[in-house]
Design a protein around this motif. Structure first.
Motif, mmCIF file in Angstrom:
data_model
loop_
_atom_site.group_PDB
_atom_site.id
_atom_site.type_symbol
_atom_site.label_atom_id
_atom_site.label_comp_id
_atom_site.label_asym_id
_atom_site.label_seq_id
_atom_site.Cartn_x
_atom_site.Cartn_y
_atom_site.Cartn_z
ATOM 1 N N ILE A 158 0.837 -1.203 0.000
ATOM 2 C CA ILE A 158 0.000 0.000 0.000
ATOM 3 C C ILE A 158 0.869 1.249 0.000
ATOM 4 C CG2 ILE A 158 -1.612 1.360 1.404
ATOM 5 C CD1 ILE A 158 -2.994 -1.303 2.099
ATOM 6 N N GLU A 159 1.873 1.283 0.856
ATOM 7 C CA GLU A 159 2.756 2.443 0.892
ATOM 8 C C GLU A 159 3.510 2.597 -0.421
ATOM 9 O OE1 GLU A 159 5.096 1.987 4.446
ATOM 10 O OE2 GLU A 159 3.429 2.597 5.734
ATOM 11 N N GLY A 160 3.918 1.490 -1.023
ATOM 12 C CA GLY A 160 4.601 1.544 -2.315
ATOM 13 C C GLY A 160 3.703 2.060 -3.432
ATOM 14 N N ARG A 161 2.461 1.596 -3.455
ATOM 15 C CA ARG A 161 1.529 2.055 -4.481
ATOM 16 C C ARG A 161 1.194 3.529 -4.318
ATOM 17 N NH1 ARG A 161 -2.679 -2.970 -5.247
ATOM 18 N NH2 ARG A 161 -1.137 -4.382 -6.109
ATOM 19 N N GLY A 181 -6.022 -8.357 -3.461
ATOM 20 C CA GLY A 181 -5.215 -7.141 -3.428
ATOM 21 C C GLY A 181 -5.202 -6.529 -2.043
ATOM 22 N N PRO A 182 -4.229 -5.705 -1.776
ATOM 23 C CA PRO A 182 -4.127 -5.076 -0.458
ATOM 24 C C PRO A 182 -5.362 -4.267 -0.073
ATOM 25 C CG PRO A 182 -2.148 -4.677 -1.732
ATOM 26 C CD PRO A 182 -3.122 -5.336 -2.632
ATOM 27 N N ALA A 183 -5.957 -3.578 -1.012
ATOM 28 C CA ALA A 183 -7.123 -2.740 -0.703
ATOM 29 C C ALA A 183 -8.299 -3.575 -0.222
ATOM 30 C CB ALA A 183 -7.518 -1.916 -1.924
ATOM 31 N N GLU A 184 -8.360 -4.839 -0.626
ATOM 32 C CA GLU A 184 -9.467 -5.701 -0.234
ATOM 33 C C GLU A 184 -9.437 -6.070 1.250
ATOM 34 O OE1 GLU A 184 -10.290 -8.966 -3.009
ATOM 35 O OE2 GLU A 184 -8.909 -7.941 -4.371
ATOM 36 N N LEU A 185 -8.283 -5.961 1.888
ATOM 37 C CA LEU A 185 -8.186 -6.297 3.303
ATOM 38 C C LEU A 185 -8.456 -5.099 4.210
ATOM 39 C CD1 LEU A 185 -5.099 -8.664 3.421
ATOM 40 C CD2 LEU A 185 -7.505 -9.259 3.610
ATOM 41 N N LEU A 186 -8.544 -3.923 3.630
ATOM 42 C CA LEU A 186 -8.800 -2.736 4.441
ATOM 43 C C LEU A 186 -10.237 -2.734 4.927
ATOM 44 C CD1 LEU A 186 -6.956 -0.019 2.341
ATOM 45 C CD2 LEU A 186 -6.103 -1.335 4.288
ATOM 46 N N ASP A 187 -10.434 -2.248 6.128
ATOM 47 C CA ASP A 187 -11.753 -2.198 6.750
ATOM 48 C C ASP A 187 -12.545 -1.030 6.174
ATOM 49 O OD1 ASP A 187 -13.951 -2.281 8.395
ATOM 50 O OD2 ASP A 187 -12.888 -1.637 10.197
ATOM 51 N N ALA A 188 -13.558 -1.329 5.374
ATOM 52 C CA ALA A 188 -14.362 -0.282 4.743
ATOM 53 C C ALA A 188 -15.141 0.526 5.769
ATOM 54 C CB ALA A 188 -15.315 -0.889 3.720
ATOM 55 N N GLY A 189 -15.392 -0.035 6.938
ATOM 56 C CA GLY A 189 -16.120 0.671 7.981
ATOM 57 C C GLY A 189 -15.251 1.643 8.768
ATOM 58 N N ASN A 190 -13.947 1.541 8.609
ATOM 59 C CA ASN A 190 -13.015 2.430 9.291
ATOM 60 C C ASN A 190 -12.931 3.738 8.508
ATOM 61 O OD1 ASN A 190 -10.756 3.757 10.325
ATOM 62 N ND2 ASN A 190 -9.603 1.865 10.613
ATOM 63 N N PRO A 191 -13.229 4.878 9.145
ATOM 64 C CA PRO A 191 -13.215 6.157 8.425
ATOM 65 C C PRO A 191 -11.871 6.486 7.782
ATOM 66 C CG PRO A 191 -14.129 6.436 10.635
ATOM 67 C CD PRO A 191 -13.623 5.027 10.538
ATOM 68 N N ALA A 192 -10.771 6.013 8.351
ATOM 69 C CA ALA A 192 -9.458 6.275 7.770
ATOM 70 C C ALA A 192 -9.187 5.384 6.564
ATOM 71 C CB ALA A 192 -8.366 6.079 8.816
ATOM 72 N N CYS A 193 -9.860 4.231 6.488
ATOM 73 C CA CYS A 193 -9.587 3.275 5.412
ATOM 74 C C CYS A 193 -10.376 3.543 4.136
ATOM 75 C CB CYS A 193 -9.872 1.856 5.891
ATOM 76 S SG CYS A 193 -8.747 1.279 7.165
ATOM 77 N N ALA A 194 -11.574 4.050 4.256
ATOM 78 C CA ALA A 194 -12.431 4.239 3.083
ATOM 79 C C ALA A 194 -11.765 5.110 2.018
ATOM 80 C CB ALA A 194 -13.782 4.792 3.501
ATOM 81 N N THR A 209 -8.080 1.915 -5.409
ATOM 82 C CA THR A 209 -8.898 1.295 -6.459
ATOM 83 C C THR A 209 -8.927 2.175 -7.706
ATOM 84 O OG1 THR A 209 -10.254 0.257 -4.745
ATOM 85 C CG2 THR A 209 -11.168 0.325 -6.960
ATOM 86 N N ALA A 210 -9.083 3.463 -7.528
ATOM 87 C CA ALA A 210 -9.086 4.397 -8.667
ATOM 88 C C ALA A 210 -7.728 4.438 -9.351
ATOM 89 C CB ALA A 210 -9.500 5.788 -8.203
ATOM 90 N N ALA A 211 -6.660 4.429 -8.567
ATOM 91 C CA ALA A 211 -5.313 4.465 -9.128
ATOM 92 C C ALA A 211 -5.015 3.198 -9.912
ATOM 93 C CB ALA A 211 -4.269 4.671 -8.025
ATOM 94 N N GLU A 212 -5.485 2.044 -9.410
ATOM 95 C CA GLU A 212 -5.271 0.775 -10.125
ATOM 96 C C GLU A 212 -6.080 0.728 -11.412
ATOM 97 O OE1 GLU A 212 -6.113 -2.346 -7.360
ATOM 98 O OE2 GLU A 212 -4.318 -1.931 -6.163
ATOM 99 N N ALA A 213 -7.268 1.316 -11.402
ATOM 100 C CA ALA A 213 -8.115 1.332 -12.593
ATOM 101 C C ALA A 213 -7.502 2.187 -13.695
ATOM 102 C CB ALA A 213 -9.503 1.840 -12.252
ATOM 103 N N GLU A 214 -6.822 3.264 -13.295
ATOM 104 C CA GLU A 214 -6.192 4.152 -14.279
ATOM 105 C C GLU A 214 -4.922 3.549 -14.853
ATOM 106 O OE1 GLU A 214 -5.553 7.941 -12.492
ATOM 107 O OE2 GLU A 214 -7.680 8.301 -12.161
ATOM 108 N N ALA A 215 -4.286 2.666 -14.103
ATOM 109 C CA ALA A 215 -2.990 2.099 -14.545
ATOM 110 C C ALA A 215 -3.130 1.088 -15.634
ATOM 111 C CB ALA A 215 -2.294 1.461 -13.360
#
Length: 100
Positions: A22-25, A74-87, A94-100
């Motif tokens: 995640i930090e690398g991306r 993918g790493p984004a799939e393990l992030l907690d969507a309910g966590n305000p910092a993760c959303a 996800t947007a960055a991967e879609a553009e790549a």
């Protein structure tokens, strides 16, 4: 004793690599500093939750290790969507991967 071993393995094979990916991306797409700081906050709270789940559900932990190692999850799939910092981080990744 076994729970500690599973937690260590899960942190080694999932939490640490996911954090690095995640930090690398975020660095690769030159994410704004706000997103980077939110990612750190998200990973700081999500990592312990994932480790706790892994110690309670060994099959999930094993499957997750395999999915992360093979790239099926993918790493984004393990992030907690309910966590305000993760959303915002998950949305940005996800947007960055879609553009790549």
């Amino acid at each position: 004793m076994i729970a500690e071993f599973i937690a260590s393995l899960f942190a080694l094979f999932v939490v640490d690599p996911v954090q690095a990916k995640i930090e690398g991306r975020l660095a690769a797409v030159q994410a704004p500093i706000e997103i980077v700081s939110q990612a750190r906050a998200c990973l700081g709270t999500t990592g312990p939750i994932l480790i706790e789940r892994a110690t309670g559900d060994v099959w999930w932990a094993g499957a997750t290790i395999v999915k992360i190692a093979t790239g099926l999850t993918g790493p984004a799939e393990l992030l907690d969507a309910g966590n305000p910092a993760c959303a915002p981080v998950a949305t940005y990744l996800t947007a960055a991967e879609a553009e790549a």
